[in-house]
Design an enzyme around this catalytic site. Structure first.
Site, mmCIF file in Angstrom:
data_model
loop_
_atom_site.group_PDB
_atom_site.id
_atom_site.type_symbol
_atom_site.label_atom_id
_atom_site.label_comp_id
_atom_site.label_asym_id
_atom_site.label_seq_id
_atom_site.Cartn_x
_atom_site.Cartn_y
_atom_site.Cartn_z
ATOM 1 N N ASP A 196 0.821 -1.108 0.140
ATOM 2 C CA ASP A 196 0.105 -0.212 0.017
ATOM 3 C C ASP A 196 1.058 1.257 0.044
ATOM 4 O O ASP A 196 1.915 1.330 0.677
ATOM 5 C CB ASP A 196 -0.979 0.002 1.220
ATOM 6 C CG ASP A 196 -2.088 0.846 0.922
ATOM 7 O OD1 ASP A 196 -3.380 0.203 0.877
ATOM 8 O OD2 ASP A 196 -1.963 2.164 0.785
ATOM 9 N N LYS A 253 -19.738 -9.174 -12.114
ATOM 10 C CA LYS A 253 -19.507 -8.493 -10.782
ATOM 11 C C LYS A 253 -20.629 -7.521 -10.589
ATOM 12 O O LYS A 253 -21.614 -7.509 -9.576
ATOM 13 C CB LYS A 253 -18.135 -7.774 -10.592
ATOM 14 C CG LYS A 253 -18.033 -6.831 -9.406
ATOM 15 C CD LYS A 253 -17.992 -7.593 -8.247
ATOM 16 C CE LYS A 253 -18.396 -6.606 -7.228
ATOM 17 N NZ LYS A 253 -18.027 -7.220 -5.757
ATOM 18 N N ASN A 256 -24.127 -7.561 -8.123
ATOM 19 C CA ASN A 256 -24.186 -6.540 -7.083
ATOM 20 C C ASN A 256 -25.673 -5.681 -7.059
ATOM 21 O O ASN A 256 -26.529 -5.436 -6.559
ATOM 22 C CB ASN A 256 -23.030 -5.468 -6.846
ATOM 23 C CG ASN A 256 -21.926 -5.932 -5.810
ATOM 24 O OD1 ASN A 256 -22.194 -7.030 -5.238
ATOM 25 N ND2 ASN A 256 -21.049 -5.147 -5.790
ATOM 26 N N CYS A 305 -20.115 -0.624 -1.626
ATOM 27 C CA CYS A 305 -20.128 -1.325 -3.023
ATOM 28 C C CYS A 305 -21.576 -1.189 -3.510
ATOM 29 O O CYS A 305 -21.378 -0.490 -4.845
ATOM 30 C CB CYS A 305 -20.167 -2.862 -2.578
ATOM 31 S SG CYS A 305 -18.465 -3.192 -1.715
HETATM 32 C C1 UGA Z 1 -21.675 -6.489 -1.039
HETATM 33 C C2 UGA Z 1 -22.135 -7.963 -1.738
HETATM 34 O O1 UGA Z 1 -22.971 -8.720 -1.004
HETATM 35 C C3 UGA Z 1 -20.804 -8.797 -2.009
HETATM 36 O O2 UGA Z 1 -21.003 -9.933 -2.413
HETATM 37 C C4 UGA Z 1 -19.618 -7.906 -2.631
HETATM 38 O O3 UGA Z 1 -18.505 -8.425 -3.004
HETATM 39 C C5 UGA Z 1 -19.364 -6.716 -2.089
HETATM 40 O O4 UGA Z 1 -20.829 -6.123 -1.852
HETATM 41 C C6 UGA Z 1 -18.530 -5.858 -3.001
HETATM 42 O O5 UGA Z 1 -18.883 -5.431 -4.022
HETATM 43 O O6 UGA Z 1 -17.232 -5.485 -2.422
HETATM 44 P P1 UGA Z 1 -21.320 -5.640 1.317
HETATM 45 O O7 UGA Z 1 -21.436 -4.328 0.760
HETATM 46 O O8 UGA Z 1 -20.272 -5.943 2.457
HETATM 47 O O9 UGA Z 1 -21.304 -6.672 0.238
HETATM 48 O O10 UGA Z 1 -22.719 -5.792 2.289
HETATM 49 P P2 UGA Z 1 -24.061 -6.646 1.912
HETATM 50 O O11 UGA Z 1 -24.051 -7.778 2.989
HETATM 51 O O12 UGA Z 1 -24.372 -7.273 0.479
HETATM 52 O O13 UGA Z 1 -25.167 -5.639 2.386
HETATM 53 C C7 UGA Z 1 -25.177 -4.667 1.596
HETATM 54 C C8 UGA Z 1 -26.516 -3.744 2.195
HETATM 55 O O14 UGA Z 1 -27.847 -4.177 2.033
HETATM 56 C C9 UGA Z 1 -26.453 -3.312 3.750
HETATM 57 O O15 UGA Z 1 -26.615 -1.895 4.003
HETATM 58 C C10 UGA Z 1 -27.296 -4.141 4.280
HETATM 59 O O16 UGA Z 1 -27.810 -3.631 5.357
HETATM 60 C C11 UGA Z 1 -28.315 -4.212 3.151
HETATM 61 N N1 UGA Z 1 -29.331 -5.410 3.101
HETATM 62 C C12 UGA Z 1 -28.748 -6.610 2.874
HETATM 63 C C13 UGA Z 1 -30.676 -5.260 3.157
HETATM 64 O O17 UGA Z 1 -31.177 -4.100 3.641
HETATM 65 N N2 UGA Z 1 -31.444 -6.229 3.138
HETATM 66 C C14 UGA Z 1 -31.076 -7.594 3.154
HETATM 67 O O18 UGA Z 1 -31.933 -8.524 2.767
HETATM 68 C C15 UGA Z 1 -29.612 -7.892 2.840
#
Ligand code: UGA
Length: 440
Positions: free
Chosen positions: A31, A206, A210, A262
């Protein structure tokens, strides 16, 4: 055992490098942020990610994982260079590729004669070809044997190590099948489906993944809003839908909507790519609109319950964009706070992990040490992030310390019926009777 250099120590780079080291490879994480690397050398993680600190220290001790700021050192003898740097949103929603460019240039400048360049950063479709072009042009006259492979990450913050070690699939995109097979070997021990496509298709997988997940959430949130008006309960609606194998139950939790580093950035970037190439991404636009609206609905409900929000004391539980992370980027809580402050509300807040990050951006918020301090004297309490810690709070204590016993459960975490029987005015998300019945 392979020699891997991972460039960028954000959550993707750090988790990827550490997990590859744990699988027995020799990994150098690079980094350009010297403070970050110094802290990593001292075992201090730049992010809160369950299990990461221990895995880093085990692999550093075993001599398989090192941290450097110097490209020459990092790329010396490396067979694979993983690009895992940030691609923030530009003004129009397009991904800003300045960091990817700078990595590509450094690779061209520093690699001796041969390298597989593997891109893990989420980049617009076509970026792999662009990276190859940058390297080729920069090395003009001094041959370099290289291939660019797209290897999108599917790691969720909060469960990133598990997602790396037990992936649903690994996607590799390259026109060079031999290069893709070489990268595939790094993942063979994980025993998961490995899909090899062309570069652009991998990059699109990807974004499409998402965007689809964000679409599911916006879909269930739209259904939640309809449920609320018609007296149905969205939690059971989602459950009933999810039993259908064609639908499945994941990512159907209604609430304040999606945030994080993301989904917001990637859906916007995909819509931007679509628009500049002459297609009209109506669905993606709607998905983003619905998401923005979820926050506004809570404000609307609060206004209805309290009359005016001016000088109302609102307590926010949970500031991170989801549980098990200290990341507050595009967190629904932050947008809520912004909207509430615009109407003159006084905000108190608490988060189990994100207080340090929150303190840097939330200047006019009274940051508290626990949920009870937040509740003290509050006119309403809003649950923005469903941390485990909030599941079993002492509601008797909360009831007696609040000025008005109003609860907005933005993640449908609590038993609304029980809270109502205790005297709270309880509002969930898409929980028909509770929402309308209590205040009207
Ligand atoms: C997301 C994807 O799930 C990953 O597969 C991907 O690699 C990542 O983005 C990325 O592109 O780097 P992440 O952002 O860590 O992962 O979080 P998630 O668990 O997907 O949740 C995203 C948002 O959706 C959160 O704010 C969560 O609270 C919300 N969410 C999730 C809901 O409101 N309802 C749900 O049923 C699930």
């Amino acid at each position: 055992m392979s020699k891997i250099c991972v460039i960028g120590t954000g959550y993707v780079g750090l988790v990827t490098g550490t997990c590859f080291a744990d699988l027995g490879n020799e990994v150098v994480c690079l980094d350009i942020d010297e403070t970050r690397i110094e802290r990593l050398k001292n075992g201090i993680m730049p992010i809160y990610e369950p299990g990461l600190q221990q895995l880093v220290s085990q692999n550093v001790k075993a001599g398989r994982l090192t941290f450097v700021t110097n490209y020459e050192k990092a790329l010396k003898d490396a067979e694979f260079a993983f690009i895992a740097v940030g691609t923030p949103s530009g003004v129009d929603g397009e991904a800003d590729l300045q960091y990817v460019r700078s990595v590509a240039e450094s690779i061209a400048d520093q690699v001796e004669d041969k390298i597989f360049v593997v891109n893990k950063s989420t980049v617009p479709v076509g970026t792999g070809d662009w990276v190859a072009d940058i390297i080729r042009k920069r090395r003009a006259g001094k041959p370099l044997e290289f291939s660019v492979i797209s290897n999108p990450e599917f790691l969720r913050e909060g469960s990133a190590i598990n997602d790396f070690m037990y992936p649903d699939r690994v996607v590799l995109g390259s026109t060079d099948r031999v290069a893709a097979s070489k990268v595939a070997q790094l993942y063979l021990t994980l025993r998961c489906p490995i899909m090899i496509t062309d570069l652009r298709t991998a990059e699109m997988i990807k974004y499409a993944s998402n965007a689809f997940l964000a679409t599911r959430i916006s879909f269930i949130n739209e259904i939640a809003n309809i449920c609320e008006e018609l007296g149905a309960d969205v939690r059971d609606v989602a459950l009933g839908m999810g039993y259908d194998k064609r639908i499945g139950s994941a990512f159907l939790d209604a609430g304040l909507g999606w945030g994080g580093s993301c989904f917001p950035k990637d859906v916007k970037a995909l819509a931007h790519m679509a628009a500049i190439h002459g297609t009209h991404p109506q669905l993606l636009q709607a998905v983003m609109d619905i998401n923005r609206n979820q926050r506004r609905r809570v404000i609307y409900k609060l206004r209805k319950a309290l009359g005016s929000l001016n000088e109302a004391v609102i307590g926010i539980l949970g500031l991170s964009f989801k549980p098990n992370t200290d990341d507050i980027r595009e967190a629904p809580a932050l947008e809520l706070i912004h909207l509430l402050q615009n109407e003159g509300a006084i905000i108190k807040g608490y988060d189990p992990q994100a207080m340090e990050n929150a303190a840097q951006v939330l200047k006019r918020v009274q940051l508290c040490e626990n949920p009870y301090q937040v509740a003290e004297g509050a006119d309403a309490l809003v649950l923005a992030t469903e941390w485990n810690e909030f599941k079993q709070v002492d509601f008797d204590r909360i009831y007696t310390s609040m000025k008005k016993p109003i609860i907005m459960d933005g993640r449908n975490l609590w038993d609304g019926e029980k809270l109502r029987s205790m005297g709270f005015a309880y509002y969930g998300m898409g929980r028909g009777g509770f929402n309308n019945g209590n205040s009207d």
